[in-house]
Write a protein that holds these residues in place. Structure first.
Motif, PDB file in Angstrom:
ATOM      1  N   ILE A 165       0.826  -1.208   0.000  1.00  0.00           N
ATOM      2  CA  ILE A 165       0.000   0.000   0.000  1.00  0.00           C
ATOM      3  C   ILE A 165       0.865   1.265   0.000  1.00  0.00           C
ATOM      4  N   PRO A 166       1.898   1.371   0.851  1.00  0.00           N
ATOM      5  CA  PRO A 166       2.749   2.566   0.774  1.00  0.00           C
ATOM      6  C   PRO A 166       3.426   2.727  -0.582  1.00  0.00           C
ATOM      7  N   GLN A 167       3.866   1.623  -1.183  1.00  0.00           N
ATOM      8  CA  GLN A 167       4.486   1.712  -2.508  1.00  0.00           C
ATOM      9  C   GLN A 167       3.503   2.240  -3.546  1.00  0.00           C
ATOM     10  N   LEU A 168       2.275   1.735  -3.512  1.00  0.00           N
ATOM     11  CA  LEU A 168       1.263   2.193  -4.463  1.00  0.00           C
ATOM     12  C   LEU A 168       1.002   3.684  -4.322  1.00  0.00           C
ATOM     13  N   ILE A 169       0.807   4.122  -3.086  1.00  0.00           N
ATOM     14  CA  ILE A 169       0.513   5.542  -2.862  1.00  0.00           C
ATOM     15  C   ILE A 169       1.684   6.400  -3.310  1.00  0.00           C
ATOM     16  N   ALA A 170       2.907   5.969  -2.997  1.00  0.00           N
ATOM     17  CA  ALA A 170       4.085   6.750  -3.385  1.00  0.00           C
ATOM     18  C   ALA A 170       4.234   6.812  -4.903  1.00  0.00           C
ATOM     19  N   GLU A 171       4.083   5.691  -5.588  1.00  0.00           N
ATOM     20  CA  GLU A 171       4.292   5.668  -7.033  1.00  0.00           C
ATOM     21  C   GLU A 171       3.194   6.410  -7.787  1.00  0.00           C
ATOM     22  N   ILE A 172       1.951   6.291  -7.309  1.00  0.00           N
ATOM     23  CA  ILE A 172       0.853   6.970  -7.992  1.00  0.00           C
ATOM     24  C   ILE A 172       0.889   8.471  -7.711  1.00  0.00           C
ATOM     25  N   SER A 173       1.131   8.834  -6.454  1.00  0.00           N
ATOM     26  CA  SER A 173       1.126  10.263  -6.096  1.00  0.00           C
ATOM     27  C   SER A 173       2.332  10.995  -6.657  1.00  0.00           C
ATOM     28  N   GLU A 174       3.289  10.260  -7.215  1.00  0.00           N
ATOM     29  CA  GLU A 174       4.439  10.888  -7.858  1.00  0.00           C
ATOM     30  C   GLU A 174       4.011  11.697  -9.083  1.00  0.00           C
TER      31      GLU A 174
END
Length: 218
Positions: A165-174
């Motif tokens: 979940i943290p990876q998804l949020i970080a990659e998408i919010s980039e």
């Protein structure tokens, strides 16, 4: 304190394809072939449009002449806007979790999810209550099960997510802001099954409860 999903999850529904290890591994040979050439290096995203929204107890239309497949998934509800956040800070932007059943017609291309397969009326059921993030000790260790007419048809765990979940949020919010109320559908496991009109389809996730829907002829 639990909140109604209809109040908390009012934003865009973002789906993530190929986010279970078993599913990704089963497609690796295909990704060596044209036009792909290699497995995806970024999250493969699609959007469930507003007409797909459904709820616990809601009817899911069965498209005439098609195959219909449920997709059990953990939904992550964004609690405050996230833009270019780090993975370390990502969970601070999560309000809580919901159960999702991401219905779809069978997919022929994971790189190009078809709107006609993903975005039909009633094709995204969400549980009625948001479970606060602080109530879930570890969202990456939740059993997830699909039952059709009481029979267990799929079973997996969020421990098998390709991207956390943290990876998804970080990659998408980039590259795009995730807004309060948006929902990340973190992926459906391998082994999707066909359902028919009259079937009761239930998704269970540890700590979140159950989401039940009935398939009806269109």
């Amino acid at each position: 304190m639990r909140r109604a999903t209809s109040e908390a999850a009012t934003g865009t529904l973002f789906g993530v394809a190929l986010n279970y290890r078993g599913l990704l591994e089963s497609r690796l040979a295909e990704f060596d072939q044209p036009p792909y050439q290699k497995p995806p290096v970024k999250p493969v995203l699609f959007i469930k449009t507003p007409n797909t929204r459904n709820h616990d107890g809601g009817a899911v239309p069965f498209p005439t002449g098609e195959r219909l497949q449920p997709g059990p998934a953990l939904g992550v509800v964004i609690g405050r806007d996230a833009s270019r956040v780090s993975a370390e800070d990502a969970l601070a932007h999560v309000a809580g979790y919901v159960i999702v059943n991401e219905f779809s017609l069978p997919e022929t291309s994971y790189y190009r999810p078809a709107v006609k397969a993903k975005c039909r009326d009633g094709f995204c059921a969400l549980s009625d209550e948001l479970v606060p993030a602080e109530s879930i000790g570890n969202p990456h260790a939740l059993g997830i099960r699909l039952r059709v007419n009481g029979e267990l048809r799929q079973e997996n765990s969020t421990a098998n997510l390709v991207r956390s979940i943290p990876q998804l949020i970080a990659e998408i919010s980039e590259f795009m802001t995730l807004h309060e109320g948006d929902v990340l559908i973190t992926g459906t496991p391998e082994g999707r099954v066909d359902v028919q009109p009259g079937d009761e389809v239930v998704v269970e996730i540890d700590g979140l409860g159950r989401l039940a829907n009935t398939v009806v002829a269109e």
